[in-house]
Design a protein around this motif. Structure first.
Motif, short mmCIF file in Angstrom:
data_model
loop_
_atom_site.label_atom_id
_atom_site.label_comp_id
_atom_site.label_asym_id
_atom_site.label_seq_id
_atom_site.Cartn_x
_atom_site.Cartn_y
_atom_site.Cartn_z
N ILE A 166 0.79 -1.13 -0.05
CA ILE A 166 -0.12 -0.05 0.06
C ILE A 166 0.76 1.26 -0.02
O ILE A 166 0.47 2.21 -0.71
CB ILE A 166 -1.10 -0.04 1.18
N ILE A 167 1.98 1.14 0.66
CA ILE A 167 2.90 2.37 0.98
C ILE A 167 3.73 2.84 -0.53
O ILE A 167 3.62 3.97 -0.83
CB ILE A 167 4.04 2.11 1.82
N LYS A 168 3.68 1.71 -1.41
CA LYS A 168 4.24 1.97 -2.66
C LYS A 168 3.16 2.59 -3.83
O LYS A 168 3.66 3.10 -4.69
CB LYS A 168 4.82 0.38 -3.35
N LEU A 169 1.89 2.57 -3.24
CA LEU A 169 1.18 3.06 -4.15
C LEU A 169 1.16 4.62 -4.46
O LEU A 169 1.22 4.95 -2.74
CB LEU A 169 -0.29 2.62 -3.90
N GLU A 170 1.06 5.37 -5.52
CA GLU A 170 1.21 6.67 -5.46
C GLU A 170 -0.15 7.32 -5.48
O GLU A 170 -0.21 8.53 -5.00
CB GLU A 170 2.15 7.10 -6.74
N ASN A 171 -0.91 6.75 -5.82
CA ASN A 171 -2.34 7.12 -6.06
C ASN A 171 -3.02 7.14 -4.75
O ASN A 171 -3.21 6.04 -4.09
CB ASN A 171 -3.15 6.53 -7.18
N GLU A 172 -3.53 8.48 -4.27
CA GLU A 172 -3.94 8.51 -3.06
C GLU A 172 -5.28 7.79 -3.06
O GLU A 172 -5.59 6.96 -2.02
CB GLU A 172 -4.15 9.86 -2.68
N LYS A 173 -6.17 7.83 -3.81
CA LYS A 173 -7.20 7.06 -4.20
C LYS A 173 -7.11 5.62 -3.97
O LYS A 173 -7.89 4.71 -3.31
CB LYS A 173 -8.04 7.59 -5.27
N GLU A 174 -6.29 4.92 -4.69
CA GLU A 174 -5.98 3.71 -4.70
C GLU A 174 -5.44 2.96 -3.32
O GLU A 174 -5.72 2.13 -2.69
CB GLU A 174 -5.05 3.34 -5.63
N ARG A 175 -4.75 4.09 -2.64
CA ARG A 175 -4.02 3.64 -1.14
C ARG A 175 -5.04 3.72 -0.23
O ARG A 175 -5.07 2.79 0.50
CB ARG A 175 -2.88 4.88 -0.71
N LYS A 176 -5.91 4.70 -0.36
CA LYS A 176 -7.29 4.64 0.53
C LYS A 176 -8.11 3.30 0.16
O LYS A 176 -8.49 2.81 1.18
CB LYS A 176 -8.14 5.96 0.20
N ALA A 177 -8.56 3.10 -0.86
CA ALA A 177 -9.15 1.73 -1.05
C ALA A 177 -8.41 0.59 -0.78
O ALA A 177 -9.10 -0.33 -0.19
CB ALA A 177 -9.68 1.76 -2.59
N ALA A 178 -6.84 0.38 -0.90
CA ALA A 178 -6.35 -0.58 -0.22
C ALA A 178 -6.33 -0.78 1.06
O ALA A 178 -6.46 -1.88 1.64
CB ALA A 178 -4.77 -0.66 -0.93
N LEU A 179 -6.41 0.16 1.88
CA LEU A 179 -6.28 0.29 3.26
C LEU A 179 -7.77 -0.20 3.74
O LEU A 179 -7.98 -0.96 4.75
CB LEU A 179 -6.14 1.84 4.04
N GLN A 180 -8.77 0.12 3.05
CA GLN A 180 -10.45 -0.19 3.43
C GLN A 180 -10.37 -1.58 3.26
O GLN A 180 -11.01 -2.51 4.07
CB GLN A 180 -10.99 0.58 2.70
N SER A 181 -9.69 -2.01 1.99
CA SER A 181 -9.79 -3.56 1.86
C SER A 181 -8.97 -4.51 2.80
O SER A 181 -9.48 -5.53 3.57
CB SER A 181 -9.13 -3.93 0.54
N LEU A 182 -7.69 -3.76 3.37
CA LEU A 182 -6.87 -4.49 4.60
C LEU A 182 -7.72 -4.68 5.72
O LEU A 182 -7.73 -5.85 6.36
CB LEU A 182 -5.65 -3.81 4.62
N SER A 183 -8.32 -3.52 6.10
CA SER A 183 -9.06 -3.39 7.36
C SER A 183 -10.34 -4.66 7.24
O SER A 183 -10.54 -5.32 8.36
CB SER A 183 -9.73 -1.96 7.41
N ALA A 184 -10.97 -4.45 6.20
CA ALA A 184 -12.01 -5.57 6.00
C ALA A 184 -11.36 -7.07 6.01
O ALA A 184 -12.10 -8.06 6.75
CB ALA A 184 -12.94 -5.51 4.95
#
Length: 548
Positions: A434-452
């Motif tokens: 997730i840290i490697k992702l530069e797109n803020e929107k993609e990073r936010k979606a990845a964090l939500q997926s990780l939480s789920a």
């Protein structure tokens, strides 16, 4: 005073009459006692002898009563008639106590006799005991108790066939009423006696009491009429002795009323009847009474002649009494000899019975002790065996419980640690991506997926190194069996079997081995085929037992 002397003479003459009858009957009874062949018959005759002798020889009667009671005491299994004899003897003992002034002893004996009689439900002896208690309280002037006991005795006796005994209780109840100044009630019960089909003697005695009631009321004509009625009763019964006494009673009453001329012919008739039966005792009394009567009338010469005749009869009676006493002593000596012989036989029989009883008791006690020791020893052995078994089972249960607890703790720890490591490793990897992702929107979606994913997944991988290290530590013995007995199994299959020893199911093992549930089940089926165990057997138990 003039009235007193004739009354005393009448009483003495009556006693003399009874005494003559007593002597002959007592002699017959003593002979029957000596010739009796059974103890029961002997006891029965002795009680009859007690009844005759109690009026005249208290000391000898008491000896006979004590002898009867001792005989009854030695009977091992007494029957109801033995108890009845005992109650009769104790009643007579109370009568003797009264004669000798032992009031408390008399009451105790009467109550004891009543208790024995009621225990065996013997109506005859119950009635006898109640009558005696009535007599006791009458002498104590406790008329309330006396009358109640007499009434209770009458209630019992009315159900029996002994009319004579019933008449006696009615007569004594009448006397109790008389002494309590209840003259009408006294007359009523005396009338009952006269109406009963009892003996002429009992009716004449009731007449005498009735005359006393009339005399107390100063109804002298009625009293004389009663005495004259006694003369008729005696004539009808052809009892010359009672007839003589009845004539004398009329004479006594006329003498008391100072009607001396009327008294003389009745006194002469009394003497004439006494001469017919040669009753010297009555003649002595009657001539003494006639001497006093003539002296009172002033006929001194006739009074002297009567007194000389009185002296002649008196001397004759004294000689006769001496002869009787000698005969009585001889009979008593013979009776005592027979009694001593019976006591000796009884003592020998009793000694034998006591010896047999003692031997039986000793044998019973010894048998009981042996049985008790044997049973106690057996109980101790059983108790010791049960205790050892219980201790062994307790230790076994404790060991099994400790083992199960330890395995459960280890299994929980392994699963918990493995899941924790798996989740941590995966989560770190996801975070790096997730840290490697530069797109803020993609990073936010990845964090939500990780939480789920963290909320829905417990674990998907495990640390093979940590699990292998745990297997080597906990299931070392089991792995040794697998290596030695089943070398064809793969390491992954051995790991599966080690996890099964922890009681893990297919789902838990699939997570620890990072595999599917179906793959785990297929692996178990292949293992069964390799080691030759069917699906019905426990595979773990089969492997462990193969090392035995």
């Amino acid at each position: 005073m003039k009235l007193l002397y004739p009354i005393i003479f009448i009483f003495l003459s009556t006693i003399q009459c009874f005494g003559q009858s007593h002597d002959s009957l007592a002699t017959v009874l003593k002979y029957k006692i000596e010739s009796a062949t059974t103890d029961s018959a002997r006891i029965s005759y002795k009680i009859q002898l007690i009844e005759q002798m109690r009026r005249f020889d208290v000391d000898t009667t008491r000896i006979i009563i004590n002898d009867v009671l001792e005989q009854l005491k030695n009977i091992q299994s007494p029957k109801s008639y033995h108890k009845s004899n005992e109650a009769q003897a104790i009643n007579y003992l109370g009568i003797l106590d009264i004669k000798q002034g032992k009031i408390e002893n008399a009451l105790e004996n009467y109550l004891n006799a009543l208790n024995i009689s009621e225990t065996i439900n013997d109506s005859t002896t119950i009635g006898f005991s109640l009558h005696n208690l009535g007599m006791f309280y009458r002498r104590q002037k406790d008329f309330k108790k006396s009358k109640q006991y007499f009434k209770n005795a009458i209630t019992i006796k009315e159900k029996l066939d002994d009319i004579e005994s019933l008449a006696v209780s009615h007569h004594m109840l009448a006397v109790a009423y008389y002494e309590n100044k209840q003259l009408d009630s006294s007359r009523n019960h005396l009338a009952i006696v006269k109406g009963l089909p009892c003996s002429a003697l009992r009716k004449s005695k009731a007449n005498g009491s009735l005359a006393a009631v009339y005399y107390s009321n100063k109804e002298y004509d009625k009293a004389i009429q009663i005495y004259k009625e006694n003369i008729g009763i005696s004539k009808k019964a052809k009892d010359l002795n009672e007839l003589s006494v009845s004539y004398l009673n009329v004479a006594v009453l006329y003498n008391a009323l100072q009607q001396y001329d009327n008294a003389v012919p009745y006194l002469d008739s009394a003497i004439a009847e006494a001469k017919k039966i040669k009753n010297n005792g009555l003649l002595r009394t009657q001539y003494y009474s006639k001497s006093n009567l003539n002296e009172t009338r002033g006929a001194y010469e006739q009074a002297l002649q009567d007194y000389k005749i009185y002296k002649m009869y008196n001397d004759s009676i004294n000689n006769t009494e001496k002869t009787k006493r000698i005969t009585e002593l001889e009979l008593n000596y013979k009776f005592d000899k027979e009694k001593q012989a019976s006591e000796l036989r009884l003592e020998n029989e009793t000694s034998k019975k006591q010896l047999y009883l003692l031997l039986f008791v000793i044998a019973t006690i010894m048998g009981g002790i042996i049985f008790w020791l044997t049973r106690k020893n057996a109980k101790q052995r059983i108790a010791l065996s049960n205790k050892e078994l219980a201790t062994e089972q307790l230790e076994k249960v404790k060991a099994e419980l400790a083992l199960v607890t330890k395995e459960k703790e280890l299994r929980n720890a392994v699963i918990e640690n493995s899941l924790r490591q798996e989740v941590l490793s995966k989560t770190l990897g996801d975070i790096k991506d997730i840290i490697k992702l530069e797109n803020e929107k993609e990073r936010k979606a990845a964090l939500q997926s990780l939480s789920a994913s963290l909320l829905s997944e417990k674990a998907t991988t495990t640390s093979t190194t940590d699990l292998k290290s745990y297997m080597d530590t906990v299931s070392m013995d089991f792995k040794v069996i697998l290596d030695n007995k089943f070398p064809d199994l793969k390491e992954k299959e051995k790991e599966l079997l080690c996890l099964m020893t922890l009681g893990l199911n297919a789902t838990e093992i699939s997570k620890l081995q990072n595999n599917t549930v179906s793959a785990i089940k297929s692996a178990r089926s292949r293992i069964r085929k390799k080691i030759g165990v069917d699906s019905k057997q426990d595979i773990i138990e089969f492997i462990k037992n193969s090392n035995i």
